[in-house]
Design a protein around this motif. Structure first.
Motif, PDB file in Angstrom:
ATOM      1  N   THR A  29       0.835  -1.206   0.000  1.00 32.37           N
ATOM      2  CA  THR A  29       0.000   0.000   0.000  1.00 32.37           C
ATOM      3  C   THR A  29       0.870   1.257   0.000  1.00 32.37           C
ATOM      4  O   THR A  29       0.559   2.252  -0.636  1.00 32.37           O
ATOM      5  N   LYS A 141       9.571   4.254   2.066  1.00 31.15           N
ATOM      6  CA  LYS A 141       8.664   4.795   1.048  1.00 31.15           C
ATOM      7  C   LYS A 141       9.516   5.569   0.045  1.00 31.15           C
ATOM      8  O   LYS A 141      10.508   6.194   0.438  1.00 31.15           O
ATOM      9  N   ASP A 293       0.899   9.529  13.949  1.00 28.30           N
ATOM     10  CA  ASP A 293       1.655   8.277  13.817  1.00 28.30           C
ATOM     11  C   ASP A 293       3.145   8.581  13.671  1.00 28.30           C
ATOM     12  O   ASP A 293       3.556   9.745  13.715  1.00 28.30           O
ATOM     13  N   GLU A 393      -8.682   9.442   3.756  1.00 33.00           N
ATOM     14  CA  GLU A 393      -8.715   7.986   3.684  1.00 33.00           C
ATOM     15  C   GLU A 393      -9.078   7.369   5.022  1.00 33.00           C
ATOM     16  O   GLU A 393      -9.164   8.050   6.040  1.00 33.00           O
ATOM     17  N   GLU A 394      -9.246   6.081   4.987  1.00 31.78           N
ATOM     18  CA  GLU A 394      -9.860   5.290   6.042  1.00 31.78           C
ATOM     19  C   GLU A 394      -9.055   5.184   7.327  1.00 31.78           C
ATOM     20  O   GLU A 394      -9.584   4.775   8.346  1.00 31.78           O
ATOM     21  N   SER A 395      -7.764   5.499   7.287  1.00 29.18           N
ATOM     22  CA  SER A 395      -6.977   5.249   8.494  1.00 29.18           C
ATOM     23  C   SER A 395      -6.440   6.556   9.088  1.00 29.18           C
ATOM     24  O   SER A 395      -5.297   6.634   9.483  1.00 29.18           O
ATOM     25  N   LYS A 406      -0.385  12.781   2.738  1.00 29.78           N
ATOM     26  CA  LYS A 406      -1.299  13.138   3.797  1.00 29.78           C
ATOM     27  C   LYS A 406      -0.490  13.830   4.898  1.00 29.78           C
ATOM     28  O   LYS A 406       0.730  13.663   4.956  1.00 29.78           O
ATOM     29  N   SER A 534      -4.952  -5.807   3.948  1.00 24.82           N
ATOM     30  CA  SER A 534      -3.963  -4.772   4.238  1.00 24.82           C
ATOM     31  C   SER A 534      -2.699  -5.030   3.421  1.00 24.82           C
ATOM     32  O   SER A 534      -2.310  -6.180   3.214  1.00 24.82           O
TER      33      SER A 534
HETATM   34  C1  G16 Z   1      -0.813   3.901   3.975  1.00 25.34           C
HETATM   35  C2  G16 Z   1      -1.860   4.417   3.018  1.00 25.34           C
HETATM   36  C3  G16 Z   1      -3.199   4.542   3.703  1.00 25.34           C
HETATM   37  C4  G16 Z   1      -3.567   3.193   4.317  1.00 25.34           C
HETATM   38  C5  G16 Z   1      -2.469   2.735   5.269  1.00 25.34           C
HETATM   39  C6  G16 Z   1      -2.747   1.350   5.809  1.00 25.34           C
HETATM   40  O1  G16 Z   1      -0.575   4.837   4.998  1.00 25.34           O
HETATM   41  O2  G16 Z   1      -1.477   5.657   2.459  1.00 25.34           O
HETATM   42  O3  G16 Z   1      -4.184   4.947   2.777  1.00 25.34           O
HETATM   43  O4  G16 Z   1      -4.771   3.277   5.025  1.00 25.34           O
HETATM   44  O5  G16 Z   1      -1.240   2.679   4.553  1.00 25.34           O
HETATM   45  O6  G16 Z   1      -2.801   0.477   4.715  1.00 25.34           O
HETATM   46  P1  G16 Z   1      -3.283  -1.013   4.824  1.00 25.34           P
HETATM   47  O7  G16 Z   1      -4.756  -0.949   5.129  1.00 25.34           O
HETATM   48  O8  G16 Z   1      -2.991  -1.592   3.471  1.00 25.34           O
HETATM   49  O9  G16 Z   1      -2.538  -1.650   5.936  1.00 25.34           O
HETATM   50  P2  G16 Z   1       0.795   4.880   5.827  1.00 25.34           P
HETATM   51  O10 G16 Z   1       0.653   6.109   6.672  1.00 25.34           O
HETATM   52  O11 G16 Z   1       0.836   3.604   6.627  1.00 25.34           O
HETATM   53  O12 G16 Z   1       1.882   4.964   4.832  1.00 25.34           O
END
Ligand code: G16
Length: 598
Positions: A29, A141, A293, A393-395, A406, A534
């Motif tokens: 992701t 990343k 985070d 987004e969702e998290s 973000k 995930s």
């Molecule tokens: C990334 C993505 C988010 C996602 C999160 C968790 O954020 O940009 O959109 O919600 O990973 O992803 P998953 O549900 O696949 O575990 P970050 O802040 O972890 O880079």
């Protein structure tokens, strides 16, 4: 592969063959995440970074960033990252790049890195973070010249260079050589970020409003031991002259928790991980409370005993977007929208709170001569960044059009600006939105299994394989049910399953797609569940579950409302024939009830 161009800059890079070569996994992701035991294997980092170097060395002449040679390095403070950043700098310099490293040994937030990449007109950035994963995981990343996270095409190319037959060793120079050559320098990401936030929010006017208050603001900020602390202090203390209470705002190799891996802290700004803050906020003594985070790209905001969910906050921001002249970014001559429309994006699995405002927003922007588009993307903020970054987004991630990532601190500042402007508390602000547009009750849950053995245990790989098989079985069961329309019309607990579908995502270029980006279960009585695996774990599997229920009434008990759905899901997986894990750990289990007071 060509020789390194550093040879022409008076450096003496040497080539070191790998002692062991590893199969580096593709990006998920958001970059790659691995348990530290795997990431720390001899030459793993070297192979990883050399692959990145090969990718950027081979950009075609017509690439928009061709000719640029600067790569930024930084990351969260988790154990080992400072050393990883320096080691990577040696390799990149040896490969002909000049490296700008975030100040204080490379500790930087993801949004600040993203901004600095654009500000410095760099070629790319490599950000060392495993985000919400505990310190026992390592992550990287890769962000591109416009600051946005790498999309699938770049990810595929890097992955193939990392694992290619020709990648048999890495180029390196000594640390002193890198520094003395002038090709390794530090940049002040904290100051650059502070300047940007000042431009967006007009800190002078905010300071005036703060001074004009009858009672000083009480603010509590939790950096969760990650990279957020220095940025929070820069904007809240130094620039806004506020006096927040700072909790876990010193960058910490253990990310605000124990150094014992078995008790490692989970630096995720969500209810299950913030009991201390929840307690403090419940006293009602704080006007503003927030947590971030480890790389500060996600947040949870609240205040006066109330918490605001990410997508609800986006709806609130949509209502007050003129305060930050949002539309400037979407004017015909603006950066993102040749078609003169303001784009509100959200990942498909997040709460569609902003969709409820569509009519209002359409009218609002029509008066300004602009169109409106509300759209759904696959999960991963990279997809939202592609549209100009104004999305949610969702998290608990929310982006703004000034940065292609973000940005947690942006949200808290915007909330504060709205509070100062209106004199209202977070609860009053949210209730106004719900009263006008209705409320989407939203909860995240999961069905997951993680390895119980440590990566140094000889049986670890075997356990991973067995969990991989479980995941595959679950994937197949869901896939088969969708294809064959199984379960439609069946009762699960008290709810009937009305439909079961798979949703594919195609990006605006039409070239990149994410097949099966979500599976959608529509239950009776307006209950919808979306689910997806995930892509940020480092072993085992997590099927994420996103529950939504719309109501015009905003003061209902979320737990009562959603409990028939959580129950239906347990029945559904048993009915599918999957018994290796049961869904549980819904984030709202630890969420204080905020329904009272309506
Ligand atoms: C990334 C993505 C988010 C996602 C999160 C968790 O954020 O940009 O959109 O919600 O990973 O992803 P998953 O549900 O696949 O575990 P970050 O802040 O972890 O880079």
């Amino acid at each position: 592969m060509d020789r390194t161009s550093s040879e022409t800059r008076g450096l003496d890079p040497h080539f070191v063959p790998y002692r062991t070569r590893t199969n580096i996994p593709p990006m998920g992701t958001s970059g790659v995440r691995q348990v530290q035991e795997i990431f720390n294997q001899p030459d793993y980092l070297e192979q990883f970074i050399q692959g990145i170097a090969y990718h950027f060395r081979s950009l075609p002449a017509n690439h928009p960033a061709a000719g640029r040679k600067t790569i930024l390095l930084g990351g969260d403070p988790r154990l080992g990252n400072r050393e990883r950043i320096l080691k990577s700098a040696e390799i990149l310099v040896a490969n002909g790049f000049s490296v700008l490293m975030a100040e204080s040994g490379g500790i930087a937030s993801t949004p600040a890195m993203s901004h600095a990449i654009r500000h410095k007109e760099a070629l790319a950035g490599v950000i060392f973070t495993a985000s919400h994963n505990p310190f026992t995981d390592v992550g990287i990343k890769v962000n591109l010249h416009d600051g946005s996270p790498a999309l699938e095409d770049t990810a595929r190319s890097i992955h193939s260079y990392q694992n290619s037959e020709e990648n048999r060793g890495y180029y390196t120079v000594s640390r002193d050589e890198a520094r003395n050559s002038g090709l390794l320098e530090e940049i002040p990401t904290v100051e650059l970020y502070g300047d940007l936030m000042d431009r967006i929010f007009d800190f002078a006017s905010m300071r005036e409003a703060i001074r004009g208050r009858e009672r000083p603001l009480r603010i509590l900020l939790d950096g969760m031991g990650g990279a957020a602390g220095p940025y929070l202090k820069e904007v809240f203390s130094k620039r806004l002259e506020l006096h927040p209470e700072y909790h876990r705002c010193e960058p910490d190799p253990y990310l605000g928790g124990a150094s014992d891996p078995r008790r490692a802290n989970h630096p995720e700004p969500d209810f299950p991980y913030l009991s201390h803050l929840i307690e403090k906020n419940a006293t009602g003594e704080y006007d503003l409370v927030a947590a971030y985070d480890s790389d500060a790209d996600r947040r949870l905001d609240g205040g006066s005993g109330f918490w605001i969910e990410s997508a609800d906050e986006f709806a609130l921001f949509a209502l007050h977007a003129d305060l930050i002249q949002l539309e400037q970014h979407f004017l015909p001559s603006g950066e993102h929208s040749p078609e003169a429309e303001v784009v509100f994006a959200r990942s498909a699995v997040t709460s569609p709170a902003v969709d409820l405002m569509e009519e209002h927003l359409r009218r609002h922007y029509r008066e300004k001569g602009l169109g409106l588009r509300i759209l759904e993307t696959a999960t991963g903020f990279k997809w939202i960044a592609e549209y100009g970054n104004w999305g949610v987004e969702e998290s608990n991630g929310l982006g703004n059009p000034w940065i292609r990532e973000k940005d947690g601190i942006f949200s808290t500042l915007f909330l504060l600006k709205i509070m100062l402007q209106t004199g209202q508390t977070p609860r009053e602000l949210m209730e106004e939105v719900w009263r006008r547009f209705g409320r989407i009750y939203f909860a995240r849950g999961e069905l997951s299994r993680a390895p119980e053995r440590s990566a140094s245990d000889p049986a670890y790989q075997e356990e991973l394989r067995s969990l991989e098989e479980q995941k595959e079985r679950l994937q197949n069961l869901i896939g088969e049910a969708v294809r064959e329309g199984k379960g439609r019309g069946e009762m699960f607990g008290t709810l009937q399953l009305e439909s079961l579908d798979s949703w594919d995502y195609v990006d605006p270029t039409g070239a990149l797609r994410s097949a099966g980006a979500a599976t959608i279960l529509q239950f009776g009585q307006g209950n919808r569940v979306k689910m997806r695996f995930s892509g940020t774990g480092s072993g085992g599997y997590t099927l994420r579950l996103y529950l939504t229920h719309y109501s015009r009434e905003y003061g209902l008990s979320k737990r009562d409302l959603l409990s028939p759905v959580t129950d239906a899901l347990s029945h559904f997986f048993t009915w599918l024939g999957f018994r290796d894990a049961t869904p549980g750990s819904y984030n709202d289990e630890k969420q204080p009830e905020m329904e009272q007071g309506s």
